[in-house]
Enzyme design. Structure first.
Site, PDB file in Angstrom:
ATOM      1  N   GLY A 187      18.341 -29.102 -13.849  1.00 30.72           N
ATOM      2  CA  GLY A 187      17.045 -29.616 -14.274  1.00 30.72           C
ATOM      3  C   GLY A 187      16.451 -28.773 -15.380  1.00 30.72           C
ATOM      4  N   ARG A 216      18.737 -14.409 -30.756  1.00 27.97           N
ATOM      5  CA  ARG A 216      18.251 -13.375 -31.674  1.00 27.97           C
ATOM      6  C   ARG A 216      18.610 -11.964 -31.200  1.00 27.97           C
ATOM      7  NH1 ARG A 216      12.846 -15.462 -34.843  1.00 27.97           N
ATOM      8  NH2 ARG A 216      13.778 -17.425 -35.514  1.00 27.97           N
ATOM      9  N   ARG A 260      23.844 -32.592 -15.355  1.00 27.38           N
ATOM     10  CA  ARG A 260      24.488 -32.163 -14.113  1.00 27.38           C
ATOM     11  C   ARG A 260      25.959 -32.551 -14.213  1.00 27.38           C
ATOM     12  NH1 ARG A 260      20.212 -30.575 -11.065  1.00 27.38           N
ATOM     13  NH2 ARG A 260      18.235 -31.671 -11.412  1.00 27.38           N
ATOM     14  N   ASP A 299      20.648 -22.386  -8.788  1.00 30.55           N
ATOM     15  CA  ASP A 299      21.739 -21.927  -7.916  1.00 30.55           C
ATOM     16  C   ASP A 299      23.060 -22.626  -8.211  1.00 30.55           C
ATOM     17  OD1 ASP A 299      20.220 -20.064  -6.621  1.00 30.55           O
ATOM     18  OD2 ASP A 299      19.747 -21.331  -4.893  1.00 30.55           O
ATOM     19  N   THR A 345      14.236 -22.755 -13.310  1.00 21.97           N
ATOM     20  CA  THR A 345      13.942 -23.886 -12.420  1.00 21.97           C
ATOM     21  C   THR A 345      12.459 -23.898 -12.102  1.00 21.97           C
ATOM     22  OG1 THR A 345      14.220 -24.773 -10.177  1.00 21.97           O
ATOM     23  CG2 THR A 345      14.680 -22.440 -10.467  1.00 21.97           C
ATOM     24  N   ASP A 360      11.154 -25.004  -9.512  1.00 23.17           N
ATOM     25  CA  ASP A 360      10.938 -24.983  -8.068  1.00 23.17           C
ATOM     26  C   ASP A 360      10.713 -23.589  -7.486  1.00 23.17           C
ATOM     27  OD1 ASP A 360      11.136 -27.726  -7.821  1.00 23.17           O
ATOM     28  OD2 ASP A 360      13.297 -27.696  -7.489  1.00 23.17           O
ATOM     29  N   ASP A 374      12.794 -21.481  -6.415  1.00 25.27           N
ATOM     30  CA  ASP A 374      13.548 -21.432  -5.168  1.00 25.27           C
ATOM     31  C   ASP A 374      14.809 -20.574  -5.234  1.00 25.27           C
ATOM     32  OD1 ASP A 374      14.912 -23.086  -6.891  1.00 25.27           O
ATOM     33  OD2 ASP A 374      15.329 -24.645  -5.417  1.00 25.27           O
ATOM     34  N   ARG A 388     -12.677 -41.252  -1.529  1.00 24.99           N
ATOM     35  CA  ARG A 388     -11.342 -41.620  -1.064  1.00 24.99           C
ATOM     36  C   ARG A 388     -10.609 -40.439  -0.431  1.00 24.99           C
ATOM     37  NH1 ARG A 388      -9.498 -44.286  -6.703  1.00 24.99           N
ATOM     38  NH2 ARG A 388     -10.161 -46.446  -6.366  1.00 24.99           N
ATOM     39  N   ARG A 396      11.880 -30.814  -3.999  1.00 27.43           N
ATOM     40  CA  ARG A 396      12.705 -31.547  -3.045  1.00 27.43           C
ATOM     41  C   ARG A 396      13.092 -30.682  -1.854  1.00 27.43           C
ATOM     42  NH1 ARG A 396      16.271 -33.319  -6.412  1.00 27.43           N
ATOM     43  NH2 ARG A 396      15.174 -35.255  -6.853  1.00 27.43           N
TER      44      ARG A 396
END
Length: 325
Positions: free
Chosen positions: A15, A29, A76, A107, A129, A131, A133, A166, A175
């Site tokens: 990603g 550089r 990917r 990873d 990433t 995330d 993670d 609301r 994810r």
């Protein structure tokens, strides 16, 4: 040097994340300043197998610091898990004279990098990433920009949610990791935070919380829902039916991956790119760059992949305390 490095390759994989361009620029550089040649590999491991390899110079990375995404593109490549494909990748790198490789990704990208290191290519991973993670590091390229993008969007949804009294369910990316949800939950003052590491599926508890807050005079209710939990639209329907309160779901989506990177993502990505080149120049291989305790460090890739990273329990406790009133 344990092994003389003359030409460095750089690729982005998995990603995309804001700040990847800053890392690419730094790799190019820093390497050029050390008298090395640099080649860019487009579309990650998929582009490597297709030999989408180009020479890079100072002009190749001019005016890219402020740009989101990655100028080398990314993809990917599931077939790169196969040993024969990995061998072909190493052979292609050697064919193009690339004896050192910087892999910017997560990873899965580092697993491929480690395989190439075992096949004689000095390889260094840089964590990119949104995330956050990757267990060996407290910082990953792109998280800071992504979480600020999400925070800004949630503030806007909160404004209209308050106007209409609301309940709003706002789904952020994550994810398998809930860091964006947790950070936004605290930064945006959410009443509930749902993430894969902590959510037990008890929707009735959320409904009870909404009703309790309404009795206290709350005019809105914000639920931050991580992508890994999902079902935001279905959840909104069920909550509205159970509470009688108008409930709307908003999925922020891929805007979290784009946009101009923050100062932190530009500076830290630049430092990590330079660190990767320094490691290669020193003859290191099969290492991943990280950031811990205020310093840029490096770990063996296999050791890094075996580390576990959970949600910061203190931060999670803080989020619960702040949402009780």
């Amino acid at each position: 040097m344990a092994k003389e490095i003359k030409t460095i390759g750089v690729l982005t994989s998995g990603g995309d994340a804001p700040g990847m361009n800053a890392a690419i620029r730094s790799v190019v550089r820093t390497a050029l300043a050390a008298g090395l040649n640099v080649k860019g590999i487009k579309r990650g491991y998929a582009g490597l197998l297709d030999e989408e390899i180009v020479d890079m110079d100072t002009k190749s990375v001019a005016d890219i610091l402020q740009r989101g995404g990655t100028i080398l593109y990314t993809a990917r490549c599931l077939e790169f898990k196969e040993p024969e494909v990995q061998k072909r990748g190493a052979e292609i790198l050697k064919k193009h004279g690339i004896d050192g490789l910087v892999v910017i990704g997560g990873d899965g990208s580092f697993m491929g990098a480690s395989k190439l290191a075992n096949l004689g290519i000095n390889t260094i991973g840089v964590p990119g990433t949104i995330d956050l993670d990757i267990a060996c590091t407290e910082y990953t390229i792109g998280f800071d920009t992504a979480v600020n993008t999400a925070m800004d969007a949630i503030d806007k949804v909160r404004d209209t949610s308050t106007s209409h009294e609301r309940c709003s369910i706002i789904e952020v990316m994550g994810r398998r990791a809930g860091y964006i949800a947790l950070w936004c939950g605290i930064a945006n003052g959410a009443e509930d935070i749902l993430m894969v590491e902590k959510y037990d599926g008890d929707e009735q508890r959320i409904i009870n919380n909404i009703m309790d807050k309404k009795k206290l005079g709350k005019k809105h209710h914000i639920i931050i829902n991580a992508e890994g939990i999902g079902d935001s639209y279905g959840m909104a329907e069920r909550i509205e039916k159970a509470t009688g309160i108008e409930t709307r779901a908003t999925i922020i989506g891929h805007i979290q991956r784009g946009g101009s990177p923050t100062c932190r993502d530009r500076v830290y990505a630049s430092a990590m790119g330079a660190k990767a080149v320094d490691l290669l120049f020193a003859g290191a291989t099969n290492r991943v760059v990280g950031y811990r305790d205020g310093e840029f460090v490096d770990y063996d890739i296999q050791d890094a992949l075996q580390m576990n990273k959970g949600i910061d329990e203190y931060m999670y406790e803080i989020s619960k305390r702040l949402s009780r009133q």
